[in-house]
Scaffold this motif. Sequence first.
Motif, PDB file in Angstrom:
ATOM      1  N   ILE A  72     -37.386 -22.255  63.457  1.00  0.00           N
ATOM      2  CA  ILE A  72     -37.490 -21.003  64.205  1.00  0.00           C
ATOM      3  C   ILE A  72     -38.751 -20.268  63.774  1.00  0.00           C
ATOM      4  O   ILE A  72     -38.916 -19.912  62.604  1.00  0.00           O
ATOM      5  CB  ILE A  72     -36.251 -20.112  63.989  1.00  0.00           C
ATOM      6  N   THR A  73     -39.647 -20.055  64.732  1.00  0.00           N
ATOM      7  CA  THR A  73     -40.887 -19.317  64.508  1.00  0.00           C
ATOM      8  C   THR A  73     -41.013 -18.278  65.620  1.00  0.00           C
ATOM      9  O   THR A  73     -40.191 -18.249  66.552  1.00  0.00           O
ATOM     10  CB  THR A  73     -42.114 -20.250  64.547  1.00  0.00           C
ATOM     11  N   SER A  74     -42.044 -17.451  65.550  1.00  0.00           N
ATOM     12  CA  SER A  74     -42.252 -16.472  66.622  1.00  0.00           C
ATOM     13  C   SER A  74     -42.477 -17.181  67.962  1.00  0.00           C
ATOM     14  O   SER A  74     -42.132 -16.662  69.013  1.00  0.00           O
ATOM     15  CB  SER A  74     -43.440 -15.567  66.290  1.00  0.00           C
ATOM     16  N   ARG A  75     -43.044 -18.382  67.906  1.00  0.00           N
ATOM     17  CA  ARG A  75     -43.288 -19.146  69.130  1.00  0.00           C
ATOM     18  C   ARG A  75     -42.006 -19.764  69.679  1.00  0.00           C
ATOM     19  O   ARG A  75     -41.772 -19.754  70.876  1.00  0.00           O
ATOM     20  CB  ARG A  75     -44.311 -20.241  68.850  1.00  0.00           C
ATOM     21  N   THR A  76     -41.165 -20.315  68.791  1.00  0.00           N
ATOM     22  CA  THR A  76     -40.004 -21.091  69.250  1.00  0.00           C
ATOM     23  C   THR A  76     -38.707 -20.293  69.296  1.00  0.00           C
ATOM     24  O   THR A  76     -37.669 -20.841  69.659  1.00  0.00           O
ATOM     25  CB  THR A  76     -39.778 -22.310  68.333  1.00  0.00           C
ATOM     26  N   GLN A  77     -38.754 -19.036  68.948  1.00  0.00           N
ATOM     27  CA  GLN A  77     -37.531 -18.243  68.840  1.00  0.00           C
ATOM     28  C   GLN A  77     -36.667 -18.312  70.093  1.00  0.00           C
ATOM     29  O   GLN A  77     -35.450 -18.482  70.009  1.00  0.00           O
ATOM     30  CB  GLN A  77     -37.880 -16.787  68.527  1.00  0.00           C
ATOM     31  N   VAL A  78     -37.297 -18.205  71.268  1.00  0.00           N
ATOM     32  CA  VAL A  78     -36.513 -18.212  72.502  1.00  0.00           C
ATOM     33  C   VAL A  78     -35.823 -19.553  72.722  1.00  0.00           C
ATOM     34  O   VAL A  78     -34.758 -19.621  73.339  1.00  0.00           O
ATOM     35  CB  VAL A  78     -37.390 -17.823  73.726  1.00  0.00           C
ATOM     36  N   MET A  79     -36.388 -20.646  72.202  1.00  0.00           N
ATOM     37  CA  MET A  79     -35.761 -21.963  72.345  1.00  0.00           C
ATOM     38  C   MET A  79     -34.403 -22.017  71.649  1.00  0.00           C
ATOM     39  O   MET A  79     -33.522 -22.773  72.044  1.00  0.00           O
ATOM     40  CB  MET A  79     -36.648 -23.065  71.760  1.00  0.00           C
ATOM     41  N   TYR A  80     -34.253 -21.218  70.609  1.00  0.00           N
ATOM     42  CA  TYR A  80     -33.001 -21.191  69.850  1.00  0.00           C
ATOM     43  C   TYR A  80     -32.023 -20.152  70.388  1.00  0.00           C
ATOM     44  O   TYR A  80     -30.928 -19.997  69.862  1.00  0.00           O
ATOM     45  CB  TYR A  80     -33.295 -20.916  68.376  1.00  0.00           C
ATOM     46  N   GLY A  81     -32.427 -19.443  71.416  1.00  0.00           N
ATOM     47  CA  GLY A  81     -31.565 -18.417  71.978  1.00  0.00           C
ATOM     48  C   GLY A  81     -30.636 -18.967  73.040  1.00  0.00           C
ATOM     49  O   GLY A  81     -30.472 -20.188  73.170  1.00  0.00           O
ATOM     50  N   PRO A  82     -30.049 -18.085  73.833  1.00  0.00           N
ATOM     51  CA  PRO A  82     -29.125 -18.526  74.885  1.00  0.00           C
ATOM     52  C   PRO A  82     -29.838 -19.390  75.928  1.00  0.00           C
ATOM     53  O   PRO A  82     -31.052 -19.272  76.115  1.00  0.00           O
ATOM     54  CB  PRO A  82     -28.644 -17.206  75.504  1.00  0.00           C
ATOM     55  N   PRO A  83     -29.100 -20.229  76.636  1.00  0.00           N
ATOM     56  CA  PRO A  83     -29.698 -21.066  77.685  1.00  0.00           C
ATOM     57  C   PRO A  83     -30.055 -20.239  78.914  1.00  0.00           C
ATOM     58  O   PRO A  83     -29.534 -19.136  79.117  1.00  0.00           O
ATOM     59  CB  PRO A  83     -28.586 -22.068  77.998  1.00  0.00           C
ATOM     60  N   GLY A  84     -30.962 -20.803  79.727  1.00  0.00           N
ATOM     61  CA  GLY A  84     -31.317 -20.156  80.986  1.00  0.00           C
ATOM     62  C   GLY A  84     -32.428 -19.138  80.872  1.00  0.00           C
ATOM     63  O   GLY A  84     -32.583 -18.287  81.751  1.00  0.00           O
ATOM     64  N   TYR A  85     -33.225 -19.247  79.807  1.00  0.00           N
ATOM     65  CA  TYR A  85     -34.380 -18.360  79.636  1.00  0.00           C
ATOM     66  C   TYR A  85     -35.658 -19.195  79.633  1.00  0.00           C
ATOM     67  O   TYR A  85     -35.632 -20.396  79.361  1.00  0.00           O
ATOM     68  CB  TYR A  85     -34.261 -17.560  78.339  1.00  0.00           C
ATOM     69  N   ALA A  86     -36.782 -18.547  79.946  1.00  0.00           N
ATOM     70  CA  ALA A  86     -38.060 -19.246  80.031  1.00  0.00           C
ATOM     71  C   ALA A  86     -38.754 -19.283  78.675  1.00  0.00           C
ATOM     72  O   ALA A  86     -38.893 -18.252  78.013  1.00  0.00           O
ATOM     73  CB  ALA A  86     -38.965 -18.570  81.054  1.00  0.00           C
ATOM     74  N   TYR A  87     -39.175 -20.479  78.264  1.00  0.00           N
ATOM     75  CA  TYR A  87     -40.022 -20.644  77.086  1.00  0.00           C
ATOM     76  C   TYR A  87     -41.412 -20.997  77.612  1.00  0.00           C
ATOM     77  O   TYR A  87     -41.638 -22.087  78.119  1.00  0.00           O
ATOM     78  CB  TYR A  87     -39.461 -21.753  76.187  1.00  0.00           C
ATOM     79  N   VAL A  88     -42.334 -20.032  77.522  1.00  0.00           N
ATOM     80  CA  VAL A  88     -43.692 -20.208  78.038  1.00  0.00           C
ATOM     81  C   VAL A  88     -44.669 -20.141  76.877  1.00  0.00           C
ATOM     82  O   VAL A  88     -44.593 -19.245  76.037  1.00  0.00           O
ATOM     83  CB  VAL A  88     -44.040 -19.119  79.075  1.00  0.00           C
ATOM     84  N   TYR A  89     -45.569 -21.103  76.814  1.00  0.00           N
ATOM     85  CA  TYR A  89     -46.558 -21.120  75.741  1.00  0.00           C
ATOM     86  C   TYR A  89     -47.919 -21.544  76.298  1.00  0.00           C
ATOM     87  O   TYR A  89     -48.029 -22.028  77.426  1.00  0.00           O
ATOM     88  CB  TYR A  89     -46.126 -22.059  74.604  1.00  0.00           C
ATOM     89  N   LEU A  90     -48.946 -21.345  75.491  1.00  0.00           N
ATOM     90  CA  LEU A  90     -50.318 -21.647  75.880  1.00  0.00           C
ATOM     91  C   LEU A  90     -50.789 -22.894  75.138  1.00  0.00           C
ATOM     92  O   LEU A  90     -50.560 -23.029  73.937  1.00  0.00           O
ATOM     93  CB  LEU A  90     -51.207 -20.450  75.523  1.00  0.00           C
ATOM     94  N   ILE A  91     -51.442 -23.821  75.849  1.00  0.00           N
ATOM     95  CA  ILE A  91     -52.040 -24.992  75.207  1.00  0.00           C
ATOM     96  C   ILE A  91     -53.543 -24.985  75.447  1.00  0.00           C
ATOM     97  O   ILE A  91     -54.019 -24.511  76.484  1.00  0.00           O
ATOM     98  CB  ILE A  91     -51.413 -26.322  75.707  1.00  0.00           C
ATOM     99  N   TYR A  92     -54.272 -25.531  74.485  1.00  0.00           N
ATOM    100  CA  TYR A  92     -55.731 -25.601  74.546  1.00  0.00           C
ATOM    101  C   TYR A  92     -56.368 -24.228  74.784  1.00  0.00           C
ATOM    102  O   TYR A  92     -57.487 -24.128  75.268  1.00  0.00           O
ATOM    103  CB  TYR A  92     -56.203 -26.580  75.633  1.00  0.00           C
ATOM    104  N   GLY A  93     -55.613 -23.177  74.475  1.00  0.00           N
ATOM    105  CA  GLY A  93     -56.129 -21.824  74.633  1.00  0.00           C
ATOM    106  C   GLY A  93     -56.341 -21.383  76.064  1.00  0.00           C
ATOM    107  O   GLY A  93     -56.911 -20.321  76.310  1.00  0.00           O
TER     108      GLY A  93
END
Length: 197
Positions: A72-93
Motif C-alpha cells: 500500500i502506497t499513495s499510488r496504490t491505495q485505491v487498489m486496496y479499497g472497495p471495488p468499483g473505483y477507478a485507479y488512474v496513474y501516469l506512465i512515462y510522465g
Amino acid sequence: MLRLGQPIVKKLLRMQILNREFYSRDTTLVAHELLGKLLVHKVGDTERIGKIVEVEAYLGPHDLAAHSSKGITSRTQVMYGPPGYAYVYLIYGMHHCMNVVTEPDGTGAAVLLRALEPVANLADNTKGPGRLCKAMGVDRSHYGHDLCSDDFHIAQPPMQEAMHIVQRPRIGVDYAGEWAGKLLRFYIEGNRYVSKK
C-alpha cells in the motif's frame, strides 16, 4: 469524432450502470465480463461512450506485474479499497492508464482497460490504454472516482453481442518473472480496435 443522433444517444444513456457487486468478484471473471460493456464519461455536456474490447487482469500483491505487489502506497491505495473505483496513474510522465478496482476491500486487484471501440462522441484512436484515456477525457483527477456514479461509469449495453474471447500474455510486464507469461490479457477476437493481436 464519431457522433450519434440524439435518439440513439438517449437510448444508450438509459443503460443500466454496473453495480458494486459486479466488481466485487474474482478479477479474471470481471475482466472477461467487462468485454463488450460500455465505458461512459460525461465531459461538459457531452457523453463519451466506448465499448470495452481489450483488458488486462492484475490479481493482487502476489502478482508481480501488479502495482499492488509493492504494498500500500499513495499510488496504490485505491487498489486496496472497495471495488468499483477507478485507479488512474501516469506512465512515462505523459500517458494516463485507467484500471477498475476489483474484489473485496483490501485485495489489491484491478483490471486495466486497454482498448475501446468508439460508440459516441469519441475520437477514432482508442487503441491502447493511453489513447483510451485521452479520448475519454480521463486523467489523474479521476483517481478514486466511483464508477457507480452517473457521470463516469461502465454500463451494460442494450444488447450483449456474442463474442469469442482471446487470451494472451500481458503487455510491458517483462520485469515480472513468471507472471510476465500469464495469460491475463483478454480481447474480443476480430475487433479492429484491439491494441495488439
